[in-house]
Design an enzyme around this catalytic site. Structure first.
Site: not given
Ligand code: AMP
Length: 486
Positions: A20, A46, A122-123, A263
């Site tokens: 969050c 979030g 957050n965590g 990310y």
């Molecule tokens: P996928 O190809 O379905 O594995 O999705 C990869 C995408 O999900 C990438 O563009 C990442 O930026 C995004 N991503 C990675 N980790 C997370 C996360 N914890 N929450 C939301 N999006 C994520």
């Protein structure tokens, strides 16, 4: 203590992981309006729900709602119902499969012996279920599924004379990743777990201290970034200014979440002293060095792959093209709570810019690959719109292990890189080739390289399976799922 999690799928604790954005301000007019702006800047952390609790010196006021900050707190009417010179706020990122209920929106508020308290966290606590079982046996009644409520009960049942004493006593009992902000009748408190897994920064606005998950929340309100709250430190902001209690929560090897750089954090934030955008660009450069490709153009998956894509193009000497355009009015794919919606979300979110990619051999750069769902759709879209070759390059090492410290990752069996090697993933997602950046290169980009034989001050458990904080609940899987949503 280092523990490696069990190798099979994670137990069903997904329902109470919390990742969050948090914000707190004290001693400033329009505190709740400032908190709303701070939360708006932290919206990427979030989007499922948001809440603000304020204090006017006499009474606490709260508003919590599903949806984005602007929708719930954008009107003067709601802000007008949250008077006072102190406020804290929270953005909630719900994990897959769960639907946020009103009772699970933070900040959580309670009346204890020292008066009212509100907490935003957050965590993820790794012993929340164990603690909750003990608390319930002692007669505590829980109303939500949040880890944060465990902390509230530990505070209420602690013995110290002041709220701060009790908070410290409570936090000494919890394990896991927590950056939290609390609001009491005497001030706003920031706390960071001894490993410093999740971020928390201190800033200054008109001579008053402010706290936030990331520095981008300071930029929006014109506050000045002062420093990161140190791992294990408590910061108390009250009428007498800022008081720091270094190491109040204990000391441990620093293990900041490396995925924040990859990310989670916003690229314009300064995280643990480093600009996230610059780090991501450097990861892209090292990715080009580690995994070159015979190609005509570099195309990022927007927005998460853009800085690394720029770095890759720079290092490879290739043109950078926006071959995919993102619709910004759709949230992050993973934030959509069910699989069906997530699948649909990918199509809602990205479109190919056909002219830019027609007939081209493409290096497609993304920050990470989790399930492979997004990548499969995007590769297919590029091909049907005329791409000649698609070489996927990922600006993080293979994500092979779930996170227990607050980043939403599915269980191991759903992590594509835990099941297959690079060539098999490439075949599965329909790419001509696929390569990940090396872990050593990631450390080089974030830290300037790995000092000889020394442990890096980051948690990279999602890539290595080395979990730096004991997974207590996970070792007692026979525990009933007391925090599960009903
Ligand atoms: P996928 O190809 O379905 O594995 O999705 C990869 C995408 O999900 C990438 O563009 C990442 O930026 C995004 N991503 C990675 N980790 C997370 C996360 N914890 N929450 C939301 N999006 C994520």
């Amino acid at each position: 203590m280092i523990r490696t999690a069990r190798d099979d799928s994670r137990p069903a604790i997904d329902s109470f992981r919390e990742e969050c954005g948090i914000f707190g301000v004290f001693g400033t007019e329009n505190a709740s309006a400032i908190a709303a702006l701070g939360l708006h800047a932290l919206q990427h952390r979030g989007q499922e729900a948001a809440g603000i609790v304020s204090f006017d010196g006499n009474q606490f006021f709260a508003h919590r709602a599903q949806g984005r900050v602007g929708d719930s707190f954008g009107s003067g009417k709601v802000i007008g119902m949250l008077p006072g010179n102190a406020a804290i706020g929270h953005n909630r990122y719900s994990t897959s499969g769960t639907k946020t209920q009103l009772r699970d929106i933070q900040p959580i508020f309670a009346e204890i012996a020292q008066g009212g308290v509100a907490i935003a966290h957050n965590g993820n606590l790794t012993n929340a279920r164990t603690l909750k079982r003990d608390l319930v046996q002692r007669g505590c009644i829980f109303q939500s599924t949040m880890d944060t409520e465990v902390i509230v009960h530990l505070i209420a049942t602690a013995s110290g004379p002041t709220f701060l004493d009790r908070l410290i006593e409570a936090l000494h009992q919890v394990e896991g990743a927590y950056s939290l902000i609390a609001l009491s009748e005497t001030g706003v408190i920031g706390a960071r777990d001894p490993n410093g897994v999740r971020p928390l920064v201190l800033g200054e606005l008109h001579g008053q201290a402010v706290l936030a998950s990331e520095t981008c929340a300071f930029d929006i309100i014109g506050a000045k970034f002062k420093r990161s709250v140190a791992p294990g430190e408590i910061v108390h902001i009250g009428r007498d200014g800022v008081r720091s209690l270094p190491g109040a929560l204990g000391r441990a090897p620093r293990t900041f979440c490396i995925f924040e750089y990859i990310y989670f954090a916003r690229p314009d934030s300064v995280v643990e002293g480093k600009n996230v955008y610059a780090v991501r660009q450097q990861i892209g450069r090292l990715l080009a060095r580690d995994a070159p490709a015979d190609a005509d153009i570099v195309v990022p998956v927007p927005d998460s792959g853009v800085p690394a894509g720029l770095g890759y193009a720079d290092q490879a000497g290739l043109p950078f093209e926006l071959g995919i355009i993102r619709n910004h009015y759709v949230g992050r794919t993973f934030i959509e709570p069910t699989d069906e919606i997530r699948h649909l979300g990918v199509r809602l979110k990205h479109n190919v810019n056909a002219d830019a990619i027609d007939g081209k051999r493409i290096v497609l750069v993304d920050d990470s690959i989790v399930r492979g769902t997004t990548s499969t759709k995007i590769v297919e879209m590029l091909r049907t719109n005329g791409a000649r070759e698609v070489h996927m390059r990922i600006a993080s090492p293979p994500t092979t292990h779930p996170c227990y410290y607050g980043v939403d990752t599915p269980e191991r069996k759903e992590l594509i890189a835990a099941q297959m090697d690079e060539n098999a993933i490439a075949a599965k997602i329909g790419a001509d080739s696929l390569r990940f950046v090396r872990l050593e290169s990631l450390f080089e980009a974030v830290h300037g390289g790995q000092p000889n034989g020394k442990r890096m001050p980051y948690c990279a458990a999602c890539f290595t399976g080395d979990y730096p904080i004991e997974l207590i609940d996970d070792m007692h899987v026979e525990l009933p799922l007391l925090l599960e949503e009903t």
